[in-house]
Design a protein around this motif. Structure first.
Motif, short mmCIF file in Angstrom:
data_model
loop_
_atom_site.label_atom_id
_atom_site.label_comp_id
_atom_site.label_asym_id
_atom_site.label_seq_id
_atom_site.Cartn_x
_atom_site.Cartn_y
_atom_site.Cartn_z
N SER A 66 87.30 57.42 13.63
CA SER A 66 87.55 57.34 12.19
C SER A 66 87.45 58.73 11.59
O SER A 66 86.45 59.43 11.80
N GLN B 74 88.75 53.43 8.22
CA GLN B 74 89.80 53.03 9.15
C GLN B 74 89.49 53.58 10.54
O GLN B 74 88.99 54.71 10.66
N TRP B 75 89.81 52.78 11.56
CA TRP B 75 89.51 53.14 12.93
C TRP B 75 90.77 53.06 13.79
O TRP B 75 91.60 52.16 13.59
#
Length: 343
Positions: free
Chosen positions: A156, A162-163
């Motif tokens: 992230s 968000q990954w």
């Protein structure tokens, strides 16, 4: 100290003789490089301590236990404000700014922006990918979070919102752990499928190192290497392995180390990269973690029948001891009378 497991070690960056060790029954402190230990914060910090971390400047110290998340400042420990799930904690890492602290709890990731005094919950990655089991925070050239989520290495770049997956090898084997190289800011190490992998761009591209470990299904907990990546040391659930030829040959280290015991994470002295600390456990680490989640201790493993039997045995032992002392006393008195009044 009746320990079953040493879980982790933290080294003061200002003083290498000042160590904190997390165990299955609490926190210990050493001021002489680990030659002797004393209990720390008894009555406040108890249970299995998997996570301890000094800040990079050594001014701040944080640990997580089943009883909560704690911060050491101005000579005493205080309890941090943290949501459910933050304690017990798996790992603690400091961010790119002094007061930013990341805490990996049971399954989720938490962040503090005030030096560990309070925490809030971050997103714990894609909900369908499983829980987090390891955390790495790279601070150069920019802050980057890397975590093992459901057996996959995820990254992230926006503080955990968000990954994205960073595939290791073929991507078919689960990732055991990931470790940031302390000397090269872009270098990352990882273990997957009984092999060690290395990346020089923080996980975008990977290459295998040497050959697989000698035994299949070996779970790697820690990785350390020298400057040339020729000498490698890994800790696993089978013990410690070492290679002096870049991973082409692995030797199980047993000569002066606990044999046939699980080894936990490796910890380096930040001032001397050649000094490593390895921890070992009489119990499987997953079992120690399970008891930490349940908030139980050794006594909770005893069933009523076993506890009653043990109590009865102790009573019989005490009675037997009293009778034996009485019999010996009578023998001694009789021998004394015979000497005083010989026939």
């Amino acid at each position: 100290m009746f320990l079953n497991a040493a879980l982790t070690v933290a080294v003061d960056p200002r003083n290498p003789n000042h160590l904190l060790m997390g165990t299955d029954i609490g926190l210990n402190r050493s001021s002489n490089g680990g030659r002797s230990w004393s209990p720390e914060a008894q009555g406040l910090i108890s249970g299995a301590v998997f996570a301890i971390a000094f800040s990079p400047d050594g001014a701040n110290l944080i640990c997580a236990a089943p009883t909560g998340v704690f911060r050491f400042d101005d000579g005493h420990w205080t309890r941090a404000v943290a949501p459910d799930g933050a304690a017990p904690g798996r790992q603690i890492a400091f961010g790119s700014v002094p007061d930013r602290v990341y805490l990996l709890g049971n399954k989720e990731l938490f962040i503090s922006e005030d030096g560990g005094q309070s925490y809030r919950r971050l997103r714990d990655g894609p909900a369908d990918e499983g829980s987090m089991s390891a955390l790495v925070v790279a601070t150069q050239p920019r802050e980057l979070l890397l975590a093992v989520i459901g057996g996959k290495l995820m990254a992230s770049e926006d503080g955990g919102k968000q990954w994205h997956e960073r595939t290791i090898g073929s991507g078919g084997d689960p990732v055991d752990t990931a470790v940031l190289d302390p000397t090269l800011p872009n270098r990352l190490w990882a273990a997957s499928g009984d092999r060690i992998f290395i990346s020089d761009d923080l996980g975008l591209h990977w290459r295998p190192v040497g050959r697989p470990l000698p035994e299949a299904a070996t779970n790697v907990r820690g990785i350390a290497e020298d400057e040339t990546a020729t000498t490698l040391v890994v800790t696993t659930h089978r013990g410690m392995y070492r290679s002096d030829d870049g991973g082409r040959n692995w030797i199980l280290k047993e000569n002066n180390l606990p044999a046939h015991l699980e080894a936990g994470p490796l910890v380096r002295d930040q001032r001397d990269a050649h000094t490593l600390y390895a921890v070992y456990s009489l119990l499987p680490y997953p079992e120690v973690w399970r008891t930490a989640l349940e908030g139980s201790n050794l006594l909770s493993r005893l069933d009523p029948v076993g506890l009653g039997g043990g109590s009865a045995f102790m009573v019989l032992l005490i009675i037997g001891g009293v009778l034996l002392v009485g019999w010996l006393e009578r023998r001694r008195s009789g021998a004394t009378s015979d000497r005083r009044y010989p026939s």
